[in-house]
Design an enzyme around this catalytic site. Structure first.
Site, PDB file in Angstrom:
ATOM      1  N   GLU A 113      44.428  51.190  50.944  1.00 43.35           N
ATOM      2  CA  GLU A 113      43.478  50.232  50.357  1.00 43.35           C
ATOM      3  C   GLU A 113      44.082  48.860  50.101  1.00 43.35           C
ATOM      4  OE1 GLU A 113      40.170  52.562  48.176  1.00 43.35           O
ATOM      5  OE2 GLU A 113      41.969  52.801  46.949  1.00 43.35           O
ATOM      6  N   GLU A 148      43.524  49.797  55.151  1.00 40.91           N
ATOM      7  CA  GLU A 148      43.895  51.135  55.614  1.00 40.91           C
ATOM      8  C   GLU A 148      43.791  52.106  54.451  1.00 40.91           C
ATOM      9  OE1 GLU A 148      47.614  51.310  54.108  1.00 40.91           O
ATOM     10  OE2 GLU A 148      46.170  49.845  53.322  1.00 40.91           O
TER      11      GLU A 148
END
Length: 834
Positions: A449, A446
């Site tokens: 990271e 997401e």
């Protein structure tokens, strides 16, 4: 290089001792400013803090070549001062519309001051520092000033070499490390020069040990080195300046041959500094700050002007349109050559934020350059690397669906503004949309990271991108593709609450139902792991011997607000409002500057608890850009956001740099950590500046600038929701479906052409259908289920046979389709009635 007969090398005291020097380190990531000339021909950037230059980049903004450059001052008997440690520094810009820097660095006893102006040669790759030494005449006459520079050529401190050289009677210092070279010279000349190994034989150790320069080494080879030169102040005194003052200019030229570096450096010194400065300012004034945005600023437009220029400065000049995340290396003072990337890399998420901010400022051409660059960097499958160097080479290997979605949205915005010029952007958009269809709804990472799964922020971007792509497809007559993309977006939107919401929250007793940061994949889905099926996620960067596994419902972030930003959910949606209560209870911090928010609870990416550098673990701190995100939400909710704008502005440094993170614990002066001021990660963060510019535009428009109107109209208006397609469940081998409601359509997707064979009576009878292609999105077959319920059994066959395959072979691995094979197993889907 040593044997090159073209140059008059100065042997002096020979090779310096102490090779290779101490292990190299970079420098502080908390910058007062980022500077460069506006001209594309001047391919050099600098950053500065603590009163000195730290980090110089050339020929691209992702390529650091110098660690730092400063001055040492001594009276030869009683003191030796280092600028960054021993002088008090005052910062200002040389002009409000430029990124040229002026420092006044004062002796703490008030005896003298160095007044420095730092710019880049407006047309060549040379860093220029004009220095004026002021003080009592009797002291100035006794002072010695030394220039100290640490080359980190080709992005590293190891393996550098240097020699002293005579150029037309002037002593110059040259350094090299294939393929790069550097030269440092002065307008008044150096009376003495030396090359040394850092920590052993460098000029800093020499002068600090005895208040005078004793060493004059002619070379230092293959190590962590420093260049050192004593300024010829007798020459500077003869420049017609007032008594008690000396003035000179130091130039640092960088190139791919020594001759280039020397020629650039000497040429820059020949022209008076005031002429360079005048041209430097003229160039930046042509950039034309968007003064009309200052109407909504609470600081008179100071941060607006700096933010606009900071964004422009982070565009590369060789790879036009490439914007990096920050000209900094987080916690650089603790980083060696092992960490090559820093933040001077391209992330498409950060870059599209920058390009969209440029649109908010009215700079359509700048945003188009960014889109063209992205089109040239798109991978063959339609996706993008997690991040990459400006020449397109991938750095990290994660797959983030929002980083594929955002370029589609940027393309749509330019298309709607008639800003594409002659560019046919649709093939780029169609391939990116195809990538999203093949990968969504589960992202490998997401926006922070770290975790795989179903992310509200990621899915908001994906939904918006698919609707944008559908509108562009329909405009080209691609009705089937447009309808397919809308239906895929509708399918994700219809499952948002199923995938990303907990009904049994534990963070705030009065709110049990709220969005989560991310829900992990289930067993058998893409990126699944051993803990899948237990709703557990593993957090990165947690300190040793602390908890790192959490239930998904225990972790929250503000990413769900992206659903409002892009128009997928209304600001007054009850679930959004309830989740905000949880966010404020868990993540909100009140600081002297105003409210700020953490990324998510239990975040480990930040300075350690005692203020030490992040070494793979730490404690997450508030991010000012999240104040901007909250302000955007409050604007969408119809509220006055002037106080939040003012808070955002107060997080800026004196140089108007916005930090990635700010300190939220007790002050630690010895680490330069103060409440609400920059922590050690990165200052500036370009994303934070982009968010601020968009916020001003949003406040001026009375509407969130990022909102995608067709998305809002489809999902947030009564008429639009009537067009939303329901009753479709989508199956792919990345996300197998185990059950479907009776009467719904099962849509089976695969990247390659396939035949579907299915049965509803336990294989007593079978039916088959050939898939149809939908462009880059792949192939599909729809199966209409009965209203009574039951069970659907099916398998896949790829008819283009390999010579060595037969129908009994097992199918290809997850995510691929080797033609000419059977799936190798039957898929069972329960049809649930009622």
């Amino acid at each position: 290089m040593n044997g090159h007969s073209l140059y008059r090398w100065l042997t002096q005291e020979g090779e310096a001792f102490g090779a290779p020097g101490v292990e190299p380190r970079w420098t502080s990531a908390v910058k007062d400013a980022v500077g460069t000339a506006y001209s594309a021909s001047s391919r050099v950037w600098f950053t500065c803090s603590h009163g000195i230059v730290n980090e110089v980049y050339h020929p691209t903004i992702d390529h650091p070549q110098v660690r730092d450059m400063e001055f040492l001052i001594t009276d030869g008997e009683t003191f030796a001062h280092e600028e960054k440690r021993d002088l008090d520094s005052e910062f200002e810009y040389i002009h409000a519309e430029t990124l040229g820097v002026r420092y006044v660095n004062r002796d703490r006893e008030g005896r003298y001051a160095l007044i420095k102006e730092i710019i880049c040669d407006p047309h060549h790759s040379v860093l220029l520092t004009r220095v004026r030494l002021e003080g009592a005449p009797e002291l100035v006459d006794r002072l010695k000033v030394y220039a100290l520079l640490a080359p980190h050529l080709d992005g590293g401190g190891e393996g550098n070499s240097a020699r002293a050289v005579d150029v037309a009677g002037y002593k110059v210092l040259a350094a090299w490390k294939d393929p790069w070279t550097l030269a440092m010279g002065a307008s008044c000349g150096f009376s003495r020069v030396s090359c040394g190994f850092v920590g052993e034989s460098d000029g800093w150790r020499d002068v600090m040990d005895g208040y005078r320069m004793d060493w004059e080494f002619g070379s230092a080879t293959n190590g962590n080195i420093a260049l050192f030169g004593e300024l010829n102040l007798d020459c500077a005194r003869n420049c017609g300046k007032a008594e008690g003052a000396r003035e000179f200019t130091v130039a640092v030229g960088i190139g791919d041959t020594l001759h280039t570096s020397l020629q650039k450096t000497v040429s820059a010194l020949v022209m008076p500094f005031e002429q360079h400065k005048s041209r430097f300012i003229d160039q930046w004034q042509r950039a034309a700050n968007p003064e009309w945005l200052a109407e909504k600023a609470q600081d008179g437009g100071m941060l607006m002007r700096a933010s606009h220029n900071v964004l422009l400065a982070h565009e590369d000049k060789t790879y036009s349109g490439a914007f990096v995340a920050s000209a900094s290396i987080p916690w650089g003072q603790a980083k060696s050559d092992d960490d090559l990337g820093g933040y001077h890399l391209v992330w498409t998420r950060d870059m599209v934020q920058t390009a969209t901010a440029m649109l908010a400022c009215g700079r359509v051409e700048t945003a188009r350059r960014a889109l063209v660059y992205l089109a040239c960097t798109q991978q063959p499958d339609g996706g993008f690397a997690q991040n990459f160097w400006v020449d397109g080479r991938p750095y990290w290997s994660g797959v983030q669906l929002d980083e594929v979605a955002f370029p589609i949205i940027l393309a749509w915005r330019l298309w709607k503004q008639n800003g594409l010029g002659e560019m046919d952007v649709f093939p780029f958009v169609e391939r990116a949309a195809g990538f999203l269809v093949k990968k969504a709804p589960i992202t490998h990472q997401e926006r922070w990271e770290e975790n795989a799964g179903y992310s509200p922020s990621t899915l908001a971007a994906v939904i918006a991108a698919l609707i944008c792509a559908a509108e562009m497809a329909r405009a080209r007559g691609g009705m089937e593709l447009a309808e397919f993309l809308e239906e895929f977006a509708d399918w994700i939107e219809g499952h948002l609450e199923d995938w990303t919401v907990t009904n049994d929250g534990v963070l705030l007793p009065e709110v049990r139902r709220h969005y989560m940061r991310v829900r992990p994949p289930e067993t058998g889905e893409a990126y699944w792991c051993e803990s899948c099926g237990t709703e557990m996620i593993r957090l990165n960067n947690r300190p040793p011997k602390t908890r790192f596994e959490f239930e998904a419902r225990e972790i929250i972030d503000g990413g769900f607000l992206e659903l409002v930003r892009y128009g997928v959910r209304r600001a007054d949606d009850p679930l959004v409002v309830d989740t905000l209560k949880v966010v404020d209870a868990v993540l909100k911090r009140e600081l002297p500057q105003g409210p700020a928010w953490l990324r998510y609870n239990w975040d480990g990416y930040g300075d350690t608890a005692d203020g030490g550098a992040f070494h793979g673990w730490g404690q997450g701190r508030p991010w000012p850009l999240l104040t901007g995100e909250r302000a955007h939400y409050e604007l969408a909710a119809g509220k006055d956001i002037s106080n939040l704008i003012a808070s955002y502005e107060r997080y800026a440094t004196p140089g108007q740099m916005l930090p990635e993170q700010v300190w939220d614990d007790g002050d630690i002066p010895e680490r330069e950590l103060y409440a609400g001021m920059p922590a050690g990660s990165a200052t500036p963060l370009v994303w934070a500046h982009a968010e601020y510019l968009k916020l001003l535009r949003s406040a001026l428009d009375g509407k969130v600038f990022d909102r995608v109107d067709p998305v809002y109209e489809r999902y947030c208006t009564e008429n639009g929701r009537q067009a939303v397609r329901r009753g479709i469940e989508i199956y792919s081998r990345r996300r197998p479906v185990q059950r479907i409601n009776a009467g719904e359509t099962l849509r089976i997707l695969d990247p390659e052409h396939f035949e579907l064979v299915w049965s509803t009576d336990g294989w007593k009878t079978t039916q088959s259908a050939s898939s149809r292609g939908i462009g880059s999105t792949g192939f599909m077959v729809d199966v209409q289920t009965d209203a009574e319920g039951g069970r659907l059994s099916w398998t896949l066959h790829w008819p283009e046979m390999h010579p060595d395959s037969h129908p009994g072979d097992k199918g290809p691995p997850l995510g691929s389709s080797t033609p000419g094979r059977w799936l190798g197993y039957n898929v069972e889907v329960e049809i649930v009635s009622g």
